[in-house]
Scaffold this motif. Structure first.
Motif, PDB file in Angstrom:
ATOM      1  N   GLY A   5       0.823  -1.210   0.000  1.00  0.00           N
ATOM      2  CA  GLY A   5       0.000   0.000   0.000  1.00  0.00           C
ATOM      3  C   GLY A   5       0.857   1.259   0.000  1.00  0.00           C
ATOM      4  O   GLY A   5       0.561   2.229  -0.698  1.00  0.00           O
ATOM      5  N   HIS A   6       1.937   1.236   0.803  1.00  0.00           N
ATOM      6  CA  HIS A   6       2.821   2.407   0.860  1.00  0.00           C
ATOM      7  C   HIS A   6       3.508   2.649  -0.479  1.00  0.00           C
ATOM      8  O   HIS A   6       3.675   3.791  -0.910  1.00  0.00           O
ATOM      9  N   LEU A   7       3.917   1.577  -1.133  1.00  0.00           N
ATOM     10  CA  LEU A   7       4.541   1.730  -2.456  1.00  0.00           C
ATOM     11  C   LEU A   7       3.534   2.330  -3.435  1.00  0.00           C
ATOM     12  O   LEU A   7       3.896   3.157  -4.278  1.00  0.00           O
ATOM     13  N   PRO A  54       8.385   4.116  19.968  1.00  0.00           N
ATOM     14  CA  PRO A  54       7.031   3.571  19.795  1.00  0.00           C
ATOM     15  C   PRO A  54       6.626   3.601  18.331  1.00  0.00           C
ATOM     16  O   PRO A  54       7.033   4.504  17.590  1.00  0.00           O
ATOM     17  N   HIS A  55       5.804   2.581  17.913  1.00  0.00           N
ATOM     18  CA  HIS A  55       5.359   2.549  16.517  1.00  0.00           C
ATOM     19  C   HIS A  55       4.410   3.708  16.257  1.00  0.00           C
ATOM     20  O   HIS A  55       3.555   4.011  17.068  1.00  0.00           O
ATOM     21  N   ARG A  56       4.579   4.333  15.093  1.00  0.00           N
ATOM     22  CA  ARG A  56       3.821   5.520  14.686  1.00  0.00           C
ATOM     23  C   ARG A  56       3.972   6.642  15.706  1.00  0.00           C
ATOM     24  O   ARG A  56       3.014   7.343  16.030  1.00  0.00           O
ATOM     25  N   THR A  59       8.797   8.855  14.267  1.00  0.00           N
ATOM     26  CA  THR A  59       9.140   8.705  12.841  1.00  0.00           C
ATOM     27  C   THR A  59       7.914   8.874  11.943  1.00  0.00           C
ATOM     28  O   THR A  59       8.035   8.852  10.730  1.00  0.00           O
ATOM     29  N   HIS A  60       6.727   9.034  12.553  1.00  0.00           N
ATOM     30  CA  HIS A  60       5.512   9.269  11.764  1.00  0.00           C
ATOM     31  C   HIS A  60       5.016  10.687  12.034  1.00  0.00           C
ATOM     32  O   HIS A  60       3.881  10.897  12.453  1.00  0.00           O
ATOM     33  N   SER A  61       5.889  11.671  11.827  1.00  0.00           N
ATOM     34  CA  SER A  61       5.527  13.060  12.123  1.00  0.00           C
ATOM     35  C   SER A  61       6.107  13.990  11.067  1.00  0.00           C
ATOM     36  O   SER A  61       7.034  13.626  10.343  1.00  0.00           O
ATOM     37  N   GLY A 111      -0.390   7.179   3.750  1.00  0.00           N
ATOM     38  CA  GLY A 111      -0.790   5.772   3.672  1.00  0.00           C
ATOM     39  C   GLY A 111      -1.268   5.248   5.018  1.00  0.00           C
ATOM     40  O   GLY A 111      -2.128   4.372   5.084  1.00  0.00           O
ATOM     41  N   ASP A 112      -0.725   5.790   6.099  1.00  0.00           N
ATOM     42  CA  ASP A 112      -1.093   5.327   7.439  1.00  0.00           C
ATOM     43  C   ASP A 112      -2.301   6.059   8.013  1.00  0.00           C
ATOM     44  O   ASP A 112      -3.011   5.528   8.861  1.00  0.00           O
ATOM     45  N   VAL A 113      -2.560   7.289   7.547  1.00  0.00           N
ATOM     46  CA  VAL A 113      -3.623   8.096   8.166  1.00  0.00           C
ATOM     47  C   VAL A 113      -5.001   7.547   7.817  1.00  0.00           C
ATOM     48  O   VAL A 113      -5.985   7.841   8.500  1.00  0.00           O
TER      49      VAL A 113
END
Ligand SMILES: [Zn+2]
Length: 166
Positions: A5-7, A54-56, A59-61, A111-113
């Motif tokens: 999905g991310h790709l 922690p996951h997300r 590094t998810h910011s 992709g994660d949101v």
């Protein structure tokens, strides 16, 4: 979201950039940019492997996206004399490098949101955003985004090579 999905999201983001670079006559640079973005597509998920993060989380910011952008801007300024022969005229390599790094991470966050777990864009400010469209493990969404991405990239390349049907 899973890797497929991310790709897919990364390829959808890449399609217009690829079209622009190809029509402007920079095929080598287009391949280099596409390779970099696809390589970086899973970078934020390194938090699975680095202990203590922690996951997300960080590094998810947007902060992390800015950091990666800064690293690429720095690398671009060093490589500028080498790359200047191969990139479109009038494009600042430092600005382009920043957008390359920043955009790659933001594409991952998009992709994660869409999953219920959401993304904390403004980390460390504690606030999650989520569109809750699908769970991260949805086969339909991961494959759907991937196929859509492949189609968008193929369309960009074909249109750039053959010219727009007018
Ligand atoms: Zn992620």
């Amino acid at each position: 979201m899973y890797k497929r999905g991310h790709l897919g999201v990364a390829m959808v983001t890449l399609a217009p950039i690829t079209f622009w670079l190809l029509t402007d006559g920079y095929p080598v640079f287009a391949v280099l940019v596409a390779g970099t973005v696809l390589y970086l597509a899973m970078l934020p998920d390194m938090d699975h492997r680095v202990p203590g993060i922690p996951h997300r989380g960080p590094t998810h910011s947007l902060l992390f996206a800015g950091l990666v952008g800064a690293v690429f801007a720095g690398a671009a300024s060093v490589l500028e004399p080498v790359l200047s022969v191969a990139v479109p005229g009038g494009v600042s390599m430092v600005a382009f490098g920043f957008l390359l790094g920043f955009g790659s991470v933001v594409a991952h966050l998009l992709g994660d949101v869409i999953t219920p777990m959401g993304v904390n864009f403004l980390w460390p400010y504690p606030r999650e955003w989520s569109l809750s469209l699908t769970t991260a493990d949805s086969t339909l969404w991961n494959w759907g985004l991937f196929v859509f991405g492949v189609f968008a990239m193929a369309a960009a390349v074909v249109l750039a090579v053959r010219g727009l049907p007018v």
